[in-house]
Write an enzyme that holds these catalytic residues in place. Structure first.
Site, PDB file in Angstrom:
ATOM      1  CB  ILE A 167      -0.965   0.026   1.215  1.00  0.00           C
ATOM      2  CG1 ILE A 167      -0.194  -0.245   2.509  1.00  0.00           C
ATOM      3  CG2 ILE A 167      -2.090  -0.968   1.028  1.00  0.00           C
ATOM      4  CD1 ILE A 167      -1.062  -0.136   3.748  1.00  0.00           C
ATOM      5  N   GLY A 202       8.673   3.697  -0.026  1.00  0.00           N
ATOM      6  CA  GLY A 202       9.443   4.929   0.107  1.00  0.00           C
ATOM      7  C   GLY A 202      10.868   4.623   0.477  1.00  0.00           C
ATOM      8  N   GLY A 203      11.536   5.628   0.963  1.00  0.00           N
ATOM      9  CA  GLY A 203      12.945   5.506   1.291  1.00  0.00           C
ATOM     10  C   GLY A 203      13.231   4.352   2.226  1.00  0.00           C
ATOM     11  N   GLY A 240      11.422   1.563   2.725  1.00  0.00           N
ATOM     12  CA  GLY A 240      11.115   0.241   2.197  1.00  0.00           C
ATOM     13  C   GLY A 240       9.661   0.220   1.763  1.00  0.00           C
ATOM     14  CE  LYS A 269       8.393   3.266   7.779  1.00  0.00           C
ATOM     15  NZ  LYS A 269       8.225   4.490   8.552  1.00  0.00           N
ATOM     16  CG  ASP A 284       9.196  14.321   7.750  1.00  0.00           C
ATOM     17  OD1 ASP A 284       9.112  15.374   7.068  1.00  0.00           O
ATOM     18  OD2 ASP A 284       9.404  13.208   7.250  1.00  0.00           O
TER      19      ASP A 284
END
Ligand SMILES: *[C@@H]1O[C@H](CO)[C@@H](O)[C@H](O)[C@H]1NC(C)=O
Ligand SMILES: *[C@@H]1O[C@H](CO)[C@@H](O)[C@H](O)[C@H]1NC(C)=O
Ligand SMILES: *[C@@H]1O[C@H](CO)[C@@H](O)[C@H](O)[C@H]1NC(C)=O
Ligand SMILES: *[C@@H]1O[C@H](CO)[C@@H](O)[C@H](O)[C@H]1NC(C)=O
Ligand SMILES: *[C@@H]1O[C@H](CO)[C@@H](O)[C@H](O)[C@H]1NC(C)=O
Ligand SMILES: *[C@@H]1O[C@H](CO)[C@@H](O)[C@H](O)[C@H]1NC(C)=O
Ligand SMILES: *[C@@H]1O[C@H](CO)[C@@H](O)[C@H](O)[C@H]1NC(C)=O
Length: 843
Positions: free
Chosen positions: A512, A515-516, A518, A534, A630
């Site tokens: 789904i 990114g950086g 994984g 994740k 972030d």
């Protein structure tokens, strides 16, 4: 407001890599020291040695450095053939004398003192006894070349020191002592060290009592004791990037037959985050000793051990070990353990995963250890227990041992804040011209901060893991056992097999997000709990610090508006985080994603209020003053009821302690959301999150990305553009067209004002998250109550109007209370609330 994304839309995402690329040519130039004083003592001429010009201190240029009322220049009348021309003369001091050098920049410097005893005109230099000191620190006391090994055979003694010079002047003093009545020196080198040669980042202290982070190495004076090119030839100053001498290791091998030299001819693959040519030259990394396995099919289990003479009795040393996998034929084959004095210096070292999945990539580790009473410091490498017979091996390429000249040898260091530096991301981006300026600025900044860059870029270095305390300062941490470090979250460990089950063995159809870090999979645990899994790139230790930060932060906090961690898995080389599944995904997708259904103004306000609550809790709640770092619309996730939760705590860190006002740190974050003050000053406060949240508010209002490079220059950066309209009082002209008919002007006005305040240039002028939350609640009231208020009331709601808890209570367990949520649903079980973590914009 959907737009076609032209290819250059992705430029902001690529910029960090672009910057790295641009900075490469700069970094690959040969090292030129800023300060570079090379003195040929006692000489009335200059001499050139290894392409470096040494200035005679009896010449008019050289004499300015010397302050020696009672000294003479001595010349060896019959110099031996061979030794350096520097050793034909000496300066002899019969009284306290010094050399002084102007230092251009406060930084680490190398100081080398050359002593070559010869006999001339009544002086036998080998009989001299004297002290040498720098700024009051005694480097050499009662020093005698004879006792230091440079005796009968007329061999030179070279003393090298690495030290931080924090004043504009460096003074090297010589004081004759005892009966000899004189001291001498043949040559002096003082030059600026490369900024990354010695840093305070990622250094472990090893002791019988455990291990921890060692701070403040840069404030120590280090004396080089050994510098060894393991498995290779002697490297002379001529061939070294910093004019050092590296000697072969054979004499130090405890069992010569245990080791077998290895070498490689092609140059090493220097990688960001690994070592550099200045740290050690190619020739060190291109040779090594490996396990001497006479028979490949045999299961051999032994260590290679070296033993180096050092000052005994608890003298503190910095040990730098150099590695470069020049023996493996494929990645992940070579995994070995490294020991100093039999203690782990690195367990299960897999160089290929640390250094960007490349072989032959130079890497080094720094360890601080106190010597024992034996007078020898032992270093061993041996196979890791997790390697299988054909791949059993271990290697070492280089060793440097430095004595800490005046360090107290017993204090165990306590861990503390680590300076994080990673990619520097531009915050203000206004078209290509500005971008160029930015690139240059950032490249310069990167160069300036090269020293600090290491933490972020040496992921494998994190052997000790952070644990967070209520004060917000990193506490000491445990080295060695990977399981030990996370033992406080034992209840959250999920076996790998369970995760395989939940994700149907990582079925691609369940992906789904990616990114950086994984990939993110949707999964269902055996108890039917939907989860987001994740998974870090298997085998990679990239992102390890973020992984542990996320575990430590999330395992301690539970809040309705923070995505909760269901568990994690760290087996073998896996780094997996399991979160509650968030049905509706990132907020961003609901603002301007593909096929989105526009959210109503009320929904948007509730989402903003929810995420503001989550953030407010992070900053001030019973959690420990955590700064997220972030905040962006992809890190605010929505559950099936559009309840917002803040996600992705990988970059978060504890806020300042009470007595501090900020946390010094390298800039991390995302384009378009980055607090300009943080970017400029590297000082992190919770107001940086407030800034990023202000950008999110504008995104919600205008339904466009924080950075959209497909737009005209003045529109690229949402914050700049929207605030311009807001200042003109025309904000309504740029809001999401879906909102035009439903948004009430007062509510809009208050909302825009709130966003504007969040985006104030200076953190002190920005509201706290509590104030923001307050204001957003008020905006929602304005929206719901129509137009019955007088304008003057809009700016300051009376406290009685809005019963809002200032400090949100910490939920006791998995049952999370919702504090007066407008929906009225008061009790939600975490097992029913799922989230997913999206890292679509790799950092
Ligand atoms: C020695 O070197 C210095 C600096 O490089 C220079 O200024 C000076 O003229 C040289 N002196 C002699 C005698 O060559
Ligand atoms: C130097 O040696 C003398 C005599 O052995 C001793 O008394 C003195 O403490 C020493 N000084 C230092 C600084 O080690
Ligand atoms: C001096 O050098 C010779 C030959 O290199 C060696 O045999 C001898 O042991 C050396 N003496 C000392 C005191 O180092
Ligand atoms: C590091 O060294 C500096 C200068 O010596 C000192 O002021 C500072 O307190 C030291 N920090 C720690 C944590 O020891
Ligand atoms: C420098 O290295 C080259 C190649 O390894 C070698 O041939 C040469 O002798 C070295 N020079 C010195 C001065 O050590
Ligand atoms: C290598 O090991 C195999 C199996 O253990 C053995 O048969 C063979 O003789 C060994 N060869 C040598 C050279 O030791
Ligand atoms: C290697 O050395 C370490 C530390 O002394 C020791 O614990 C380990 O057992 C040794 N390994 C082997 C295979 O001898």
């Amino acid at each position: 407001m959907e737009k076609k994304k032209p290819p250059f839309f992705y430029i902001p995402l690529l910029l960090p890599f672009l910057l790295q690329f641009l900075s490469l040519p700069l970094l690959s130039l040969a090292f030129t020291p800023l300060d570079n004083y090379l003195i040929d003592c006692g000489s009335n001429a200059n001499s050139t040695v290894d392409s470096r010009q040494f200035v005679g201190d009896s010449t008019s240029t050289g004499s300015v450095f010397l302050s020696a009322p009672r000294s003479i220049s001595l010349r060896d009348q019959s110099p031996p053939q061979g030794p350096s021309p520097l050793y034909r003369t000496a300066r002899v001091f019969t009284g306290v004398s010094s050399y002084q050098f102007q230092i251009k920049k406060k930084s680490t410097h190398l100081v080398r003192l050359h002593f070559f005893p010869f006999t001339s005109q009544n002086y036998d230099l080998s009989t001299a006894v004297f002290h040498v000191s720098i700024h009051g620190s005694l480097l050499l006391s009662n020093f005698s070349v004879r006792r230091s090994g440079g005796n009968n055979n007329n061999s030179a003694v070279l003393k090298e020191y690495i030290l931080m010079v924090d004043s504009g002047k460096l003074e090297v003093s010589f004081t004759p002592v005892g009966t000899s009545g004189f001291g001498f020196v043949n040559a002096i080198e003082v030059f600026t060290a490369p900024s990354d040669l010695i840093t305070d980042v990622g250094i472990q202290f090893i002791s019988p009592a455990g291990a921890g982070e060692y701070e403040n190495v840069t404030s120590q004076i280090l004396e080089t004791v050994h510098r060894i090119n393991v498995g290779g030839e002697k490297v002379t100053p001529f061939n070294d990037t910093l004019w050092r001498t590296w000697i072969p290791d054979e004499d130090y091998l405890v069992l010569k037959s245990a080791a077998k030299p290895a070498s490689r001819t092609r140059p090493p693959n220097y990688q960001k985050g690994g070592s550099t040519k200045e740290i050690a030259p190619d020739s060190v990394y291109l040779t090594a000793q490996q396990m001497n396995k006479p028979n490949l099919s045999m299961t051999l289990n032994f260590n290679i051990t070296w033993s180096f003479p050092v000052s005994p009795g608890g003298v503190r040393h910095l040990v730098r070990l150099h590695f470069c996998d020049i023996v493996s034929t494929a990645l992940n084959l070579l995994i070995f353990d490294v020991y100093i004095y039999g203690y782990y210096a690195y367990k299960d070292l897999d160089l290929s995963t640390i250094t960007s999945h490349t072989l032959a990539s130079p890497y080094y580790i720094d360890r601080v250890i106190d010597s024992d009473d034996s007078g020898f410091l032992r270093i061993s490498v041996g196979p890791s227990e997790i390697t299988a017979p054909p791949n059993i091996n271990a290697l070492l390429n280089g060793v440097e041992i430095m004595r800490m000249v005046s360090a107290k040898g017993s204090i165990l260091p306590s861990g503390s804040k680590k300076k994080h530096v990673a990619l520097l991301l531009g915050s203000v981006l206004g078209g290509s011209a500005l971008m160029c300026v930015l690139i240059i600025a950032v490249v310069l900044e990167m160069k300036r901060r090269k020293k600090k860059k290491k933490t972020g870029s040496r992921p494998g270095e994190t052997v000790a893991w952070p644990s967070w305390q209520a004060t917000g300062v990193r506490s000491g941490s445990v080295l060695y056992e990977r399981t030990g470090s996370t033992s406080m979250h034992l209840g959250m460990k999920i076996p790998f097999a369970e995760i395989q089950f939940a994700t149907k063995n990582f079925d691609d159809n369940l992906i789904i997000g990616s990114g950086g870090f994984g990939r993110v999979y949707k999964g269902v645990l055996r108890d039917n709990t939907k989860v987001a899994v994740k998974r870090g790139v298997p085998g990679s230790r990239q992102g390890l610090p973020e992984f542990h930060t996320e575990i430590t932060v999330l395992s301690k906090i539970r809040h309705r508006h923070l995505v909760s961690l269901v568990g994690y898995c760290e087996e073998q080389s896996e780094m997996i985080l399991v979160y509650e599944y968030m049905e509706k995904g990132p907020l961003r997708n609901h603002l301007y994603g593909p096929n989105f259904q526009p959210l109503s103004w009320k929904q948007r306000l509730e989402i903003c209020i929810g995420s503001a609550r989550g953030l407010h809790y992070l900053h001030t709640g019973s959690a420990q003053g955590i700064i997220h770092r972030d905040i962006k619309s992809t890190n605010i996730l929505l559950d099936e009821n559009y309840v917002a939760k803040v996600a992705d705590f990988g970059l978060s860190r504890s806020g300042p302690c009470l007595e501090e006002t900020h946390v010094s740190t390298g800039v991390k974050g995302s384009f378009g959301y980055l607090d300009p003050e943080y970017f400029k000053r590297q000082q992190l406060t919770d107001k940086s999150d407030v800034y990023s949240f202000g950008v999110v508010l504008l995104e919600v209002l205008c339904a466009r990305p924080a950075i959209d490079i497909s737009l005209s220059t003045d529109q690229v950066n949402l914050a700049d553009w929207a605030i311009k309209w807001q200042k003109k009082g025309l904000i309504e002209q740029i809001i999401d067209r879906h909102l035009v008919d439903q948004i009430n002007p007062r509510s809009l006005k208050k909302f825009a004002e709130t966003a504007e305040k969040c985006l104030a240039e200076y953190g002190v002028d920005r509201p706290t998250m509590g104030d923001v939350l307050w204001n957003l609640e008020y905006v929602l009231q304005l929206h719901q109550s129509g137009v019955n208020r007088e304008p003057h009331e809009d700016s300051a709601p009376a406290a009685s109007e809005l019963p809002l808890p200032r400090v949100i209570p910490r939920a006791p367990s998995t049952n999370i209370r919702t504090e007066g949520d407008s929906d009225g649903n008061s009790e939600v079980s975490t097992t029913q609330v799922f989230s997913q973590l999206m890292t679509t914009e790799g950092r």
